[in-house]
Design a protein around this motif. Structure first.
Motif, PDB file in Angstrom:
ATOM      1  N   TYR A   1      24.808  55.058  24.561  1.00  0.00           N
ATOM      2  CA  TYR A   1      25.949  54.635  23.668  1.00  0.00           C
ATOM      3  C   TYR A   1      25.656  54.255  22.224  1.00  0.00           C
ATOM      4  CZ  TYR A   1      30.142  51.359  22.871  1.00  0.00           C
ATOM      5  OH  TYR A   1      31.111  50.829  22.429  1.00  0.00           O
ATOM      6  N   ASP A   2      26.493  54.936  21.345  1.00  0.00           N
ATOM      7  CA  ASP A   2      26.129  54.736  19.752  1.00  0.00           C
ATOM      8  C   ASP A   2      27.576  54.047  19.451  1.00  0.00           C
ATOM      9  OD1 ASP A   2      23.790  55.861  20.031  1.00  0.00           O
ATOM     10  OD2 ASP A   2      24.633  57.990  19.782  1.00  0.00           O
ATOM     11  N   THR A   3      27.127  53.285  18.226  1.00  0.00           N
ATOM     12  CA  THR A   3      28.204  52.787  17.661  1.00  0.00           C
ATOM     13  C   THR A   3      28.188  52.587  16.243  1.00  0.00           C
ATOM     14  OG1 THR A   3      27.548  50.231  17.373  1.00  0.00           O
ATOM     15  CG2 THR A   3      28.303  51.149  19.708  1.00  0.00           C
ATOM     16  N   ILE A   4      29.161  52.485  15.437  1.00  0.00           N
ATOM     17  CA  ILE A   4      29.191  51.872  14.019  1.00  0.00           C
ATOM     18  C   ILE A   4      29.941  50.460  14.055  1.00  0.00           C
ATOM     19  CG2 ILE A   4      30.016  52.249  11.646  1.00  0.00           C
ATOM     20  CD1 ILE A   4      29.913  55.307  12.402  1.00  0.00           C
ATOM     21  N   ALA A   5      29.254  49.545  13.672  1.00  0.00           N
ATOM     22  CA  ALA A   5      29.858  48.176  13.991  1.00  0.00           C
ATOM     23  C   ALA A   5      30.101  47.504  12.580  1.00  0.00           C
ATOM     24  CB  ALA A   5      28.866  47.038  14.583  1.00  0.00           C
ATOM     25  N   HIS A   6      30.992  46.589  12.620  1.00  0.00           N
ATOM     26  CA  HIS A   6      31.198  45.963  11.075  1.00  0.00           C
ATOM     27  C   HIS A   6      31.457  44.408  11.439  1.00  0.00           C
ATOM     28  CE1 HIS A   6      34.318  44.319   7.838  1.00  0.00           C
ATOM     29  NE2 HIS A   6      33.191  44.824   7.226  1.00  0.00           N
ATOM     30  N   GLU A   7      30.706  43.760  10.918  1.00  0.00           N
ATOM     31  CA  GLU A   7      30.660  42.046  11.002  1.00  0.00           C
ATOM     32  C   GLU A   7      30.709  41.724  12.731  1.00  0.00           C
ATOM     33  OE1 GLU A   7      33.696  40.741   9.036  1.00  0.00           O
ATOM     34  OE2 GLU A   7      32.887  40.844   6.743  1.00  0.00           O
ATOM     35  N   GLY A   8      29.838  42.530  13.412  1.00  0.00           N
ATOM     36  CA  GLY A   8      29.800  42.130  14.794  1.00  0.00           C
ATOM     37  C   GLY A   8      30.778  42.871  15.761  1.00  0.00           C
ATOM     38  N   GLY A   9      31.708  43.860  15.149  1.00  0.00           N
ATOM     39  CA  GLY A   9      32.659  44.285  16.103  1.00  0.00           C
ATOM     40  C   GLY A   9      32.495  45.997  15.962  1.00  0.00           C
ATOM     41  N   VAL A  10      32.666  46.652  17.120  1.00  0.00           N
ATOM     42  CA  VAL A  10      32.691  47.939  17.097  1.00  0.00           C
ATOM     43  C   VAL A  10      33.690  48.707  16.467  1.00  0.00           C
ATOM     44  CG1 VAL A  10      32.383  50.022  18.579  1.00  0.00           C
ATOM     45  CG2 VAL A  10      31.141  47.967  19.084  1.00  0.00           C
ATOM     46  N   VAL A  11      33.454  49.541  15.564  1.00  0.00           N
ATOM     47  CA  VAL A  11      34.481  50.223  14.873  1.00  0.00           C
ATOM     48  C   VAL A  11      34.794  51.722  15.257  1.00  0.00           C
ATOM     49  CG1 VAL A  11      35.381  51.165  12.621  1.00  0.00           C
ATOM     50  CG2 VAL A  11      34.296  48.870  12.832  1.00  0.00           C
ATOM     51  N   HIS A  12      33.679  52.360  15.473  1.00  0.00           N
ATOM     52  CA  HIS A  12      33.494  53.783  16.147  1.00  0.00           C
ATOM     53  C   HIS A  12      32.508  53.637  17.169  1.00  0.00           C
ATOM     54  CE1 HIS A  12      36.237  55.657  13.234  1.00  0.00           C
ATOM     55  NE2 HIS A  12      35.411  55.367  12.402  1.00  0.00           N
ATOM     56  N   ASP A  13      32.648  54.537  18.394  1.00  0.00           N
ATOM     57  CA  ASP A  13      31.732  54.402  19.437  1.00  0.00           C
ATOM     58  C   ASP A  13      31.830  55.967  20.047  1.00  0.00           C
ATOM     59  OD1 ASP A  13      34.177  53.995  20.650  1.00  0.00           O
ATOM     60  OD2 ASP A  13      33.493  52.588  22.057  1.00  0.00           O
ATOM     61  N   TRP A  14      30.750  56.336  20.854  1.00  0.00           N
ATOM     62  CA  TRP A  14      30.534  57.318  21.629  1.00  0.00           C
ATOM     63  C   TRP A  14      29.570  57.241  22.708  1.00  0.00           C
ATOM     64  CZ3 TRP A  14      29.604  56.443  16.314  1.00  0.00           C
ATOM     65  CH2 TRP A  14      30.475  57.149  15.373  1.00  0.00           C
ATOM     66  N   THR A  15      29.842  57.587  23.864  1.00  0.00           N
ATOM     67  CA  THR A  15      29.046  57.744  25.157  1.00  0.00           C
ATOM     68  C   THR A  15      28.420  59.271  25.346  1.00  0.00           C
ATOM     69  OG1 THR A  15      30.268  55.964  25.820  1.00  0.00           O
ATOM     70  CG2 THR A  15      28.714  57.135  27.663  1.00  0.00           C
TER      71      THR A  15
END
Length: 409
Positions: free
Chosen positions: A199-213
């Motif tokens: 599970y990959d993410t791009i997070a901003h200030e601790g919240g997931v902005v984009h994700d992929w499984t």
């Protein structure tokens, strides 16, 4: 925004991060080991400055470089996207007051026993694990937890140097092998039965902005040890269609919060089996093995630019519509040695050409790479399709049809 980026020239895809940062309006200052003239023209043109060091893992050199850049401009962030660079980057941030992922968070994301202990305390389901500094601790863990077990370097990435042991004899051999290679401390873990993915993410200030499984076929340990297997990993476009993916997302968000990850790419491994969904490990950096290329192809979105937009502006530029699933299949030579040719390529092109993202086949005479070197070490094909199951069938067909031939040297 002025951003220092660690090692823009190597490995090859590093340039894409630096170019993406420049493309969304950042002034990018590179620190790297190459001479500036050795960088390609496009990359040099995208950089606002460049500082050469002897090693990007040398804390003193990196701190001096960052301070020199700070003496010229205000530095808003310092970014490192390679696992081996992340700890020094974090130490430089704390020494120079540059915002970004902390030393403590970076350490938790690299030291597997500490990572899992922190997550267990936060209620995240993980395998039983421990740090082992002496052989008797490994034997005590084996007696308490039982076989099979997994042994790995405490700060390793992926499946590198990871071994499974099924009995006392194999554990003794593994401990001897780690010791002979100079390991003074290793991680030992309960083997978790089940299907493996990430599970990959791009997070901003601790919240997931984009994700992929993404799913592995087969699991990594088997894939990296068995020559005849043509392993795959496939990112799904069905994340909205199953409560399982909601569970994966919830797990990932809990991990990000528990480890104190703020604004960063992440790469998390998981298992799902008889004991449910279990967290495996995380890196506070983008995934390797060209994963973001697959995510870009599956969404018709430049994921490198999305990462840069989140870093620089704090928001995504585009959403992930997920029109396609996308995957890679690794094609191994039939033996170690020297490449002498390939077969089956024309048949695959005739059947699936419109769905091929790209492919690589080493030229004749090229030396083979060992099986454990990874998915892109020898030959590979990357494909996409709107239907996940159809894509899986196409990748399986590639694995049956295409052969990479070698002769022993």
């Amino acid at each position: 925004m002025n951003i220092v980026f660690v090692e823009p020239g190597f490995p090859a895809n590093q340039r894409r991060f630096a170019l993406a940062l420049a493309s969304v309006g950042a002034n990018v200052f590179g620190i790297g080991e190459s001479d500036e003239w050795a960088l390609d023209d496009e990359l040099r043109g995208a950089l606002s400055g460049y500082y050469k060091v002897g090693s990007v893992t040398n804390l003193r050199e990196m701190t001096d470089a960052a301070r020199f850049i700070q003496s010229k401009v205000w530095v808003d962030r310092l970014e490192a996207t390679v696992e081996a660079h992340t700890m020094v980057a974090a130490q430089v941030r704390e020494a120079t007051g540059i915002p970004g992922t902390s030393v403590h968070t970076t350490w938790l994301c690299r030291d597997k026993p500490s990572m899992k202990e922190a997550l267990r305390q936060a209620g995240v389901p993980t395998a039983a694990s421990a740090a082992v500094d002496h052989a008797h601790e490994a034997w005590e863990f084996a007696e308490r937890v039982g076989y099979p077990l997994v042994l790995k370097p405490r700060d390793g990435a992926g499946a590198k140097d990871t071994v499974r042991v099924d009995d006392d004899a194999e554990l003794a051999h593994a401990l001897t092998d780690f010791g002979s290679h100079g390991a003074t401390s290793i991680a030992i873990e309960e083997f978790v039965e089940g299907h493996e993915g990430f599970y990959d993410t791009i997070a901003h200030e601790g919240g997931v902005v984009h994700d992929w499984t993404t799913h592995y076929y087969p699991n990594v340990l088997e894939a990296m040890r068995t020559r005849w297997i043509s392993p795959q990993f496939v990112t799904t476009n069905r994340m909205a269609d199953s409560p399982f993916y909601d569970e994966v997302r919830d797990l990932g968000q809990r991990v990000i919060e528990a480890l104190g990850i703020g604004t960063s790419a992440t790469h998390m491994e998981w298992f799902h089996g008889p004991k449910g969904l279990k967290f495996s490990e995380i890196g506070a950096r983008p995934p390797g093995v060209g994963c973001w290329d697959l995510y870009s192809a599956s969404n018709d979105v430049d994921v490198y630019r999305e990462w840069a937009h989140v870093i620089v502006h704090g928001t995504p530029e585009r959403r992930m519509g997920r029109p396609y699933s996308a995957g890679i299949i690794a094609l191994r030579p039939d033996r170690d040695g020297r490449i002498v040719g390939h077969s089956g390529l024309h048949e695959i092109r005739d059947r699936y050409n419109e769905w091929v993202i790209d492919a690589y086949f080493p030229p004749e005479g090229h030396l083979t790479q060992p099986v454990e070197a990874g998915y892109m070490a020898n030959a590979y094909v990357r494909m996409r399709h709107p239907d996940y199951d159809v894509l899986r069938g196409m990748l399986d067909d590639v694995g049956r049809t295409v052969q990479v031939h070698a002769v022993a040297c």
